[in-house]
Design an enzyme around this catalytic site. Sequence first.
Site, PDB file in Angstrom:
ATOM      1  N   THR A   1       7.076   1.786  13.267  1.00 15.79           N
ATOM      2  CA  THR A   1       5.587   2.053  13.581  1.00 15.79           C
ATOM      3  C   THR A   1       5.313   2.446  15.083  1.00 15.79           C
ATOM      4  O   THR A   1       6.349   2.423  15.975  1.00 15.79           O
ATOM      5  CB  THR A   1       5.365   0.531  13.724  1.00 15.79           C
ATOM      6  OG1 THR A   1       3.722  -0.170  14.040  1.00 15.79           O
ATOM      7  CG2 THR A   1       5.730  -0.126  14.519  1.00 15.79           C
ATOM      8  N   ASP A   2       3.893   2.932  14.843  1.00 18.56           N
ATOM      9  CA  ASP A   2       3.857   3.604  16.529  1.00 18.56           C
ATOM     10  C   ASP A   2       3.290   2.232  17.770  1.00 18.56           C
ATOM     11  O   ASP A   2       3.655   2.971  19.137  1.00 18.56           O
ATOM     12  CB  ASP A   2       2.128   4.113  16.199  1.00 18.56           C
ATOM     13  CG  ASP A   2       1.108   4.029  16.216  1.00 18.56           C
ATOM     14  OD1 ASP A   2       1.474   2.415  15.265  1.00 18.56           O
ATOM     15  OD2 ASP A   2       0.152   3.184  16.464  1.00 18.56           O
TER      16      ASP A   2
ATOM     17  N   TYR B   1       4.859  -7.718  17.261  1.00 24.58           N
ATOM     18  CA  TYR B   1       4.500  -6.668  15.624  1.00 24.58           C
ATOM     19  C   TYR B   1       5.993  -5.406  16.272  1.00 24.58           C
ATOM     20  O   TYR B   1       6.706  -5.326  15.079  1.00 24.58           O
ATOM     21  CB  TYR B   1       3.360  -6.224  14.943  1.00 24.58           C
ATOM     22  CG  TYR B   1       4.058  -5.328  14.084  1.00 24.58           C
ATOM     23  CD1 TYR B   1       4.249  -5.864  13.156  1.00 24.58           C
ATOM     24  CD2 TYR B   1       3.344  -3.973  14.107  1.00 24.58           C
ATOM     25  CE1 TYR B   1       3.865  -4.792  11.730  1.00 24.58           C
ATOM     26  CE2 TYR B   1       3.120  -2.826  13.875  1.00 24.58           C
ATOM     27  CZ  TYR B   1       3.892  -3.426  12.149  1.00 24.58           C
ATOM     28  OH  TYR B   1       4.539  -2.590  11.072  1.00 24.58           O
TER      29      TYR B   1
ATOM     30  N   TRP C   1      -1.435   3.879  11.652  1.00 26.06           N
ATOM     31  CA  TRP C   1      -2.558   4.327  11.220  1.00 26.06           C
ATOM     32  C   TRP C   1      -2.583   4.374   9.737  1.00 26.06           C
ATOM     33  O   TRP C   1      -3.605   4.838   9.493  1.00 26.06           O
ATOM     34  CB  TRP C   1      -3.592   5.066  12.366  1.00 26.06           C
ATOM     35  CG  TRP C   1      -4.441   4.781  13.689  1.00 26.06           C
ATOM     36  CD1 TRP C   1      -3.121   4.131  14.785  1.00 26.06           C
ATOM     37  CD2 TRP C   1      -5.309   5.233  14.271  1.00 26.06           C
ATOM     38  NE1 TRP C   1      -3.452   3.838  16.125  1.00 26.06           N
ATOM     39  CE2 TRP C   1      -4.646   4.575  15.334  1.00 26.06           C
ATOM     40  CE3 TRP C   1      -6.163   6.171  14.144  1.00 26.06           C
ATOM     41  CZ2 TRP C   1      -4.880   5.114  16.791  1.00 26.06           C
ATOM     42  CZ3 TRP C   1      -6.872   6.228  14.816  1.00 26.06           C
ATOM     43  CH2 TRP C   1      -6.464   5.617  16.699  1.00 26.06           C
TER      44      TRP C   1
ATOM     45  N   ASP D   1      13.521 -12.519  -1.465  1.00 20.77           N
ATOM     46  CA  ASP D   1      12.723 -11.726  -0.292  1.00 20.77           C
ATOM     47  C   ASP D   1      13.402 -11.898   0.678  1.00 20.77           C
ATOM     48  O   ASP D   1      15.292 -11.813   1.320  1.00 20.77           O
ATOM     49  CB  ASP D   1      12.042 -13.670   0.209  1.00 20.77           C
ATOM     50  CG  ASP D   1      12.152 -14.027   1.240  1.00 20.77           C
ATOM     51  OD1 ASP D   1      11.797 -13.363   2.156  1.00 20.77           O
ATOM     52  OD2 ASP D   1      10.771 -14.942   1.212  1.00 20.77           O
TER      53      ASP D   1
ATOM     54  N   MET E   1       0.549  -0.999  -0.330  1.00 15.39           N
ATOM     55  CA  MET E   1       0.060   0.073  -0.058  1.00 15.39           C
ATOM     56  C   MET E   1       0.667   1.588  -0.249  1.00 15.39           C
ATOM     57  O   MET E   1       0.468   2.051  -0.612  1.00 15.39           O
ATOM     58  CB  MET E   1      -0.845  -0.005   0.991  1.00 15.39           C
ATOM     59  CG  MET E   1      -2.463   0.889   1.155  1.00 15.39           C
ATOM     60  SD  MET E   1      -3.161   0.934   2.431  1.00 15.39           S
ATOM     61  CE  MET E   1      -2.712   0.593   3.773  1.00 15.39           C
ATOM     62  N   LEU E   2       1.522   1.302   1.119  1.00 17.36           N
ATOM     63  CA  LEU E   2       2.842   2.553   1.026  1.00 17.36           C
ATOM     64  C   LEU E   2       3.754   2.719  -0.337  1.00 17.36           C
ATOM     65  O   LEU E   2       4.132   3.285  -0.543  1.00 17.36           O
ATOM     66  CB  LEU E   2       3.690   2.174   1.991  1.00 17.36           C
ATOM     67  CG  LEU E   2       4.448   3.685   2.633  1.00 17.36           C
ATOM     68  CD1 LEU E   2       3.760   4.994   2.176  1.00 17.36           C
ATOM     69  CD2 LEU E   2       4.990   3.378   3.467  1.00 17.36           C
TER      70      LEU E   2
ATOM     71  N   TRP F   1       6.095  -7.601   7.499  1.00 18.86           N
ATOM     72  CA  TRP F   1       4.466  -8.377   7.834  1.00 18.86           C
ATOM     73  C   TRP F   1       4.408  -7.411   8.874  1.00 18.86           C
ATOM     74  O   TRP F   1       4.023  -7.389   9.781  1.00 18.86           O
ATOM     75  CB  TRP F   1       5.474  -9.506   8.604  1.00 18.86           C
ATOM     76  CG  TRP F   1       3.250 -11.254   8.850  1.00 18.86           C
ATOM     77  CD1 TRP F   1       2.594 -10.650   7.590  1.00 18.86           C
ATOM     78  CD2 TRP F   1       3.192 -11.673   9.585  1.00 18.86           C
ATOM     79  NE1 TRP F   1       2.118 -11.457   8.337  1.00 18.86           N
ATOM     80  CE2 TRP F   1       2.235 -12.523   8.899  1.00 18.86           C
ATOM     81  CE3 TRP F   1       4.263 -12.303   9.946  1.00 18.86           C
ATOM     82  CZ2 TRP F   1       2.209 -13.444   9.795  1.00 18.86           C
ATOM     83  CZ3 TRP F   1       4.597 -13.568  11.325  1.00 18.86           C
ATOM     84  CH2 TRP F   1       2.714 -14.236  11.067  1.00 18.86           C
ATOM     85  N   THR F   2       2.471  -6.876   8.430  1.00 18.14           N
ATOM     86  CA  THR F   2       1.966  -6.220   9.001  1.00 18.14           C
ATOM     87  C   THR F   2       0.609  -6.459   9.610  1.00 18.14           C
ATOM     88  O   THR F   2       0.169  -5.695  10.160  1.00 18.14           O
ATOM     89  CB  THR F   2       1.957  -4.870   7.979  1.00 18.14           C
ATOM     90  OG1 THR F   2       0.650  -4.988   6.811  1.00 18.14           O
ATOM     91  CG2 THR F   2       3.088  -4.217   7.994  1.00 18.14           C
TER      92      THR F   2
END
Length: 301
Positions: free
Chosen positions: A101-102, A125, A150, A36, A11-12, A61-62
């Site tokens: 990430t937050d 995560y 988010w 990979d 997506m990003l 891997w989110t």
Amino acid sequence: MRILVMGATGMLGRALMESSAWRCDAVLGAGSRDADLRDADAVASLVERTTPQWIILTAAWTDVDGCEGDPAKAMAVNCEGALNVARAAKQFGSKLLFVSTDYVFDGQGVAPYETDHTIAPLNVYGRSKAEAEAALSAILPEACIVRTSWLFGLGGKSFPETILRTAEAGKKLNVVNDQRGRPTYTRDLAEVIAKLVRSNATGTFHAANSGECTWFELAQELVQVAGLRASVAPTTSATFLRPAQRPAYSVLSLRGLNNLGIEPRPWQQAVAAFVAERSASAPAVAVTRDSAATSLAGRTA
């Protein structure tokens, strides 16, 4: 400038590949089929072959709950994979921007988290990203780390997409109202990242749209902007149990960006832009009525 986006099919990554902020830069994209992250030789070969001045690592891997169920895979992809990229960048003289990430924070704060706040992830995560940050910085002290939160946009799974699809189906929405953060539109984050790369930024930054809200407030805004008549009701995290614990408060301070003259637009404007882009790019959605209620809590970057 020659830039390699690793995770270009995500997506990003897609937003980065499509961003007009690069101007005349040569932007190359690579997905898991190209290399990979867990395969150090494949990663090194990709970097050697493409000779980028900058590598932007968005691949990860989110699936937060998936990571909780398979910690070994989470660490292999999100931590060891990132370190493979860092080692290749060092070997071939590339600079690196790593998207984090937050969820590296514990959510116990009451004021926006600064970049130097104590790291204390609540879930696998977040831990995989936190350990990647630390080890990566040891390999490449001049790396740029961008924590975001988010995340939403076209071309992937996100909380706003789930909300809109559920609302379009006429279902009632029960959304958690006790988790607070900053939504981040991929188009806006891509522009911020481009600015950081073009300015040769180093160190850690927090990047998100300005303002803050709960998942419930975000859902309300989405439904209203989209002109849908779905019912949106608040609920608590306790009534929506998931494998991975989420931080109650994960608002990121944008002070670092602001000091560089970067002022992300308010999240409400980003939501309106997303809804408009989604409407323009998607075929008409058939609306059906269903009395079932759907409980929702958000994902992360």
